[in-house]
Design a protein around this motif. Structure first.
Motif, PDB file in Angstrom:
ATOM      1  N   SER A 107     -36.330 -10.520 -12.875  1.00 40.76           N
ATOM      2  CA  SER A 107     -35.797 -11.191 -11.685  1.00 40.76           C
ATOM      3  C   SER A 107     -35.373 -10.209 -10.597  1.00 40.76           C
ATOM      4  O   SER A 107     -35.455 -10.526  -9.412  1.00 40.76           O
ATOM      5  N   VAL A 108     -34.923  -9.017 -10.982  1.00 37.81           N
ATOM      6  CA  VAL A 108     -34.472  -8.065  -9.965  1.00 37.81           C
ATOM      7  C   VAL A 108     -35.506  -7.016  -9.582  1.00 37.81           C
ATOM      8  O   VAL A 108     -35.356  -6.352  -8.568  1.00 37.81           O
ATOM      9  N   ALA A 109     -36.551  -6.879 -10.371  1.00 33.93           N
ATOM     10  CA  ALA A 109     -37.572  -5.870 -10.064  1.00 33.93           C
ATOM     11  C   ALA A 109     -38.138  -6.006  -8.656  1.00 33.93           C
ATOM     12  O   ALA A 109     -38.309  -4.988  -7.973  1.00 33.93           O
ATOM     13  N   PRO A 110     -38.424  -7.218  -8.175  1.00 30.44           N
ATOM     14  CA  PRO A 110     -38.933  -7.314  -6.798  1.00 30.44           C
ATOM     15  C   PRO A 110     -37.931  -6.842  -5.741  1.00 30.44           C
ATOM     16  O   PRO A 110     -38.322  -6.468  -4.638  1.00 30.44           O
ATOM     17  N   LEU A 111     -36.657  -6.858  -6.087  1.00 38.32           N
ATOM     18  CA  LEU A 111     -35.621  -6.470  -5.125  1.00 38.32           C
ATOM     19  C   LEU A 111     -35.290  -4.986  -5.159  1.00 38.32           C
ATOM     20  O   LEU A 111     -35.068  -4.374  -4.116  1.00 38.32           O
ATOM     21  N   ILE A 112     -35.233  -4.406  -6.367  1.00 42.82           N
ATOM     22  CA  ILE A 112     -34.790  -3.017  -6.491  1.00 42.82           C
ATOM     23  C   ILE A 112     -35.862  -2.076  -7.014  1.00 42.82           C
ATOM     24  O   ILE A 112     -35.629  -0.882  -7.114  1.00 42.82           O
ATOM     25  N   GLY A 113     -37.010  -2.617  -7.361  1.00 41.41           N
ATOM     26  CA  GLY A 113     -38.088  -1.797  -7.901  1.00 41.41           C
ATOM     27  C   GLY A 113     -38.110  -1.848  -9.411  1.00 41.41           C
ATOM     28  O   GLY A 113     -37.086  -2.066 -10.064  1.00 41.41           O
ATOM     29  N   GLU A 114     -39.299  -1.634  -9.964  1.00 39.27           N
ATOM     30  CA  GLU A 114     -39.482  -1.743 -11.411  1.00 39.27           C
ATOM     31  C   GLU A 114     -38.682  -0.692 -12.183  1.00 39.27           C
ATOM     32  O   GLU A 114     -38.042  -1.002 -13.183  1.00 39.27           O
ATOM     33  N   GLY A 115     -38.700   0.552 -11.713  1.00 42.16           N
ATOM     34  CA  GLY A 115     -37.986   1.622 -12.422  1.00 42.16           C
ATOM     35  C   GLY A 115     -36.497   1.354 -12.543  1.00 42.16           C
ATOM     36  O   GLY A 115     -35.955   1.364 -13.658  1.00 42.16           O
ATOM     37  N   PRO A 116     -35.807   1.114 -11.426  1.00 37.73           N
ATOM     38  CA  PRO A 116     -34.375   0.808 -11.530  1.00 37.73           C
ATOM     39  C   PRO A 116     -34.092  -0.461 -12.338  1.00 37.73           C
ATOM     40  O   PRO A 116     -33.118  -0.515 -13.085  1.00 37.73           O
ATOM     41  N   ALA A 117     -34.956  -1.454 -12.220  1.00 37.77           N
ATOM     42  CA  ALA A 117     -34.756  -2.704 -12.972  1.00 37.77           C
ATOM     43  C   ALA A 117     -34.851  -2.446 -14.470  1.00 37.77           C
ATOM     44  O   ALA A 117     -34.064  -2.981 -15.246  1.00 37.77           O
ATOM     45  N   VAL A 118     -35.807  -1.607 -14.876  1.00 37.49           N
ATOM     46  CA  VAL A 118     -35.949  -1.257 -16.300  1.00 37.49           C
ATOM     47  C   VAL A 118     -34.697  -0.520 -16.773  1.00 37.49           C
ATOM     48  O   VAL A 118     -34.183  -0.783 -17.868  1.00 37.49           O
ATOM     49  N   ASP A 119     -34.201   0.405 -15.949  1.00 40.88           N
ATOM     50  CA  ASP A 119     -33.004   1.167 -16.330  1.00 40.88           C
ATOM     51  C   ASP A 119     -31.785   0.264 -16.509  1.00 40.88           C
ATOM     52  O   ASP A 119     -31.061   0.384 -17.501  1.00 40.88           O
TER      53      ASP A 119
END
Length: 71
Positions: free
Chosen positions: A23-35
């Motif tokens: 849900s947040v990957a589109p907003l903050i990017g895949e890398g930060p969302a995974v972290d």
């Protein structure tokens, strides 16, 4: 308080760390969302991860929080 402010019921619906990530990957990017999702997943395995009322900041500090600022 949110329900009163918005004039409708507000219900907490728990989601998994993976659901949060997607849900947040589109907003903050895949890398930060995974972290962040990884941190949530790791935290969920810890004992005593909830704050018990007797260990809450208001209780330990001897204060009573006021209502949120509406404006």
């Amino acid at each position: 308080m949110f329900g009163t402010h918005f004039g409708k019921d507000v219900v907490f619906e728990q989601i998994t760390p993976e659901q949060f990530r997607s849900s947040v990957a589109p907003l903050i990017g895949e890398g930060p969302a995974v972290d962040v999702a990884g941190a949530y997943a790791a935290t969920s395995t810890l004992p005593d991860r909830s704050i018990a009322p007797e260990n809450s900041a208001p209780r330990l500090l001897g204060i009573t929080p006021g209502p949120p600022d509406n404006g």
